[in-house]
Write an enzyme that holds these catalytic residues in place. Structure first.
Site, PDB file in Angstrom:
ATOM      1  N   ASN A  22      34.256  45.072  35.637  1.00 38.89           N
ATOM      2  CA  ASN A  22      34.819  46.221  34.913  1.00 38.89           C
ATOM      3  C   ASN A  22      34.944  45.914  33.423  1.00 38.89           C
ATOM      4  O   ASN A  22      34.687  46.785  32.590  1.00 38.89           O
ATOM      5  CB  ASN A  22      36.174  46.619  35.507  1.00 38.89           C
ATOM      6  N   ARG A  73      58.489  34.820  36.657  1.00 42.23           N
ATOM      7  CA  ARG A  73      57.666  35.977  36.282  1.00 42.23           C
ATOM      8  C   ARG A  73      58.005  36.461  34.871  1.00 42.23           C
ATOM      9  O   ARG A  73      57.125  36.808  34.087  1.00 42.23           O
ATOM     10  CB  ARG A  73      57.845  37.116  37.297  1.00 42.23           C
ATOM     11  N   ARG A  99      47.861  39.840  39.189  1.00 41.57           N
ATOM     12  CA  ARG A  99      49.255  39.380  39.118  1.00 41.57           C
ATOM     13  C   ARG A  99      50.144  40.597  39.018  1.00 41.57           C
ATOM     14  O   ARG A  99      49.815  41.561  38.323  1.00 41.57           O
ATOM     15  CB  ARG A  99      49.484  38.551  37.837  1.00 41.57           C
ATOM     16  N   ILE A 100      51.260  40.515  39.687  1.00 41.38           N
ATOM     17  CA  ILE A 100      52.239  41.594  39.569  1.00 41.38           C
ATOM     18  C   ILE A 100      52.988  41.410  38.252  1.00 41.38           C
ATOM     19  O   ILE A 100      53.398  40.296  37.914  1.00 41.38           O
ATOM     20  CB  ILE A 100      53.194  41.576  40.783  1.00 41.38           C
ATOM     21  N   ASN A 115      45.300  50.820  34.776  1.00 37.16           N
ATOM     22  CA  ASN A 115      44.767  49.950  35.828  1.00 37.16           C
ATOM     23  C   ASN A 115      43.678  50.694  36.573  1.00 37.16           C
ATOM     24  O   ASN A 115      43.697  51.922  36.671  1.00 37.16           O
ATOM     25  CB  ASN A 115      45.886  49.584  36.814  1.00 37.16           C
ATOM     26  N   SER A 144      40.420  54.691  41.619  1.00 39.43           N
ATOM     27  CA  SER A 144      41.363  55.471  40.811  1.00 39.43           C
ATOM     28  C   SER A 144      41.676  54.719  39.526  1.00 39.43           C
ATOM     29  O   SER A 144      41.845  53.498  39.548  1.00 39.43           O
ATOM     30  CB  SER A 144      42.694  55.643  41.561  1.00 39.43           C
ATOM     31  N   GLU A 151      56.217  50.994  39.778  1.00 38.33           N
ATOM     32  CA  GLU A 151      55.855  51.036  41.200  1.00 38.33           C
ATOM     33  C   GLU A 151      54.425  50.511  41.376  1.00 38.33           C
ATOM     34  O   GLU A 151      53.480  51.080  40.791  1.00 38.33           O
ATOM     35  CB  GLU A 151      55.936  52.483  41.694  1.00 38.33           C
ATOM     36  N   LEU A 152      54.256  49.472  42.136  1.00 36.83           N
ATOM     37  CA  LEU A 152      52.943  48.826  42.280  1.00 36.83           C
ATOM     38  C   LEU A 152      51.885  49.809  42.802  1.00 36.83           C
ATOM     39  O   LEU A 152      52.067  50.415  43.872  1.00 36.83           O
ATOM     40  CB  LEU A 152      53.069  47.630  43.233  1.00 36.83           C
ATOM     41  N   GLN A 179      32.447  49.849  43.386  1.00 36.57           N
ATOM     42  CA  GLN A 179      32.460  49.231  42.056  1.00 36.57           C
ATOM     43  C   GLN A 179      31.499  49.926  41.095  1.00 36.57           C
ATOM     44  O   GLN A 179      31.795  50.038  39.900  1.00 36.57           O
ATOM     45  CB  GLN A 179      32.163  47.736  42.152  1.00 36.57           C
ATOM     46  N   GLU A 182      33.493  52.522  39.767  1.00 39.89           N
ATOM     47  CA  GLU A 182      34.520  51.988  38.860  1.00 39.89           C
ATOM     48  C   GLU A 182      33.936  51.804  37.456  1.00 39.89           C
ATOM     49  O   GLU A 182      34.573  52.117  36.454  1.00 39.89           O
ATOM     50  CB  GLU A 182      35.036  50.633  39.366  1.00 39.89           C
TER      51      GLU A 182
HETATM   52  C1  GAR Z   1      37.872  45.759  41.063  1.00 43.32           C
HETATM   53  O1  GAR Z   1      37.217  46.274  42.173  1.00 43.32           O
HETATM   54  C2  GAR Z   1      39.214  46.408  40.862  1.00 43.32           C
HETATM   55  O2  GAR Z   1      39.231  47.737  41.287  1.00 43.32           O
HETATM   56  C3  GAR Z   1      40.091  45.550  41.726  1.00 43.32           C
HETATM   57  O3  GAR Z   1      39.633  44.252  41.548  1.00 43.32           O
HETATM   58  C4  GAR Z   1      38.231  44.290  41.291  1.00 43.32           C
HETATM   59  C5  GAR Z   1      37.947  43.439  40.087  1.00 43.32           C
HETATM   60  O4  GAR Z   1      36.576  43.317  39.899  1.00 43.32           O
HETATM   61  N1  GAR Z   1      41.455  45.684  41.357  1.00 43.32           N
HETATM   62  C6  GAR Z   1      42.461  45.629  42.222  1.00 43.32           C
HETATM   63  O5  GAR Z   1      42.310  45.433  43.404  1.00 43.32           O
HETATM   64  C7  GAR Z   1      43.841  45.817  41.603  1.00 43.32           C
HETATM   65  N2  GAR Z   1      44.765  46.236  42.592  1.00 43.32           N
HETATM   66  P1  GAR Z   1      35.994  42.855  38.511  1.00 43.32           P
HETATM   67  O6  GAR Z   1      36.724  41.575  38.122  1.00 43.32           O
HETATM   68  O7  GAR Z   1      34.555  42.585  38.791  1.00 43.32           O
HETATM   69  O8  GAR Z   1      36.203  43.961  37.498  1.00 43.32           O
END
Ligand code: GAR
Length: 225
Positions: A22, A73, A99-100, A115, A144, A151-152, A179, A182
């Site tokens: 991404n 944290r 990470r949260i 995010n 999304s 809220e996570l 992806q 994405e």
């Molecule tokens: C992506 O698919 C993103 O949507 C997900 O991690 C991947 C990272 O891929 N994110 C989550 O799960 C966050 N809750 P990338 O490092 O190749 O962009």
């Protein structure tokens, strides 16, 4: 490119933990001019995150802040915030940052922290979304982009892209198709923000001067808004 033009580009900080595909999509969109933004720095919580190499290849400064089991944290997030502030971004992107973040951090960047999540929120918050979607026998899935709140995976959703689940899908095949979406969706939404079209007011997303009653939805392969 002139200096004035560079100064007008939306300064971004991108946080990653892994492959950085991404991040790559954002870097590519910046480089092609499709996105009027500039990645000022990439920060990872893992020194071995492959995505860091993508930043280096694009000439973007990188930083790693690693936590140990003893790291509180709040201490981690304070260090993160100091580093982010050094780059003075207008928008912070979580791009696979696993990470949260503390409530205080999230509140500080409210409305400036996005995010991308690999599911059609509010369904399938959390981890292993593709596996869970297949196990549940869903017919559609997707991704999304949302504003981050305390809220996570629960912040107001801005836009989503759908993917059809195929009968013979594997987790890897489904992940790859999600992806691909994405990589189109995230630069698009960042572009809205860069153009001043997108903001968060209280708990509501506003796009083009009007509240969004539901997330903007894109079908697989569709380019129209
Ligand atoms: C992506 O698919 C993103 O949507 C997900 O991690 C991947 C990272 O891929 N994110 C989550 O799960 C966050 N809750 P990338 O490092 O190749 O962009």
């Amino acid at each position: 490119m002139t200096k004035t033009k560079t100064a007008q580009r939306l300064p971004l900080v991108v946080l990653i933990s892994g492959e950085g595909t991404n991040l790559q999509a954002i870097l590519d969109a910046c480089a092609s001019g499709a996105l009027s933004a500039e990645v000022c720095t990439v920060i990872s919580n893992r020194a071995d995150a492959p995505g860091l190499r993508r930043a280096i290849a694009a000439g973007v400064p990188i930083h790693t802040i690693q936590a140990t089991a003893q790291t509180a944290r709040t201490d981690y997030d304070t260090a993160l915030r100091i580093l982010i502030e050094r780059h003075n971004p207008q928008l912070i992107l979580l791009a696979g940052f696993m990470r949260i973040l503390s409530d205080a951090f999230v509140r500080h960047y409210r409305g400036r922290l996005l995010n991308i999540h690999p599911a059609l929120l509010p369904k399938y918050r959390g981890l292993h979304t593709h596996r869970r979607v297949l196990a549940a026998g869903e017919h559609e899935h997707g991704c999304s982009v949302h504003f981050v709140t305390e809220e996570l995976d629960g912040g107001p959703v801005i836009a989503q892209a759908k993917v059809a689940v195929r009968p013979d899908d594997t987790e890897a095949a489904l992940r790859a198709r999600v992806q691909r979406q994405e990589h189109r969706l995230y630069p698009r939404v960042v572009g809205w923000f860069a153009a001043g079209r997108l903001l968060l007011k209280n708990q509501t997303v506003w796009l083009d001067g009007a509240p969004l009653t539901r997330p903007k939805m894109f079908a697989e392969g569709s380019d129209s808004e």
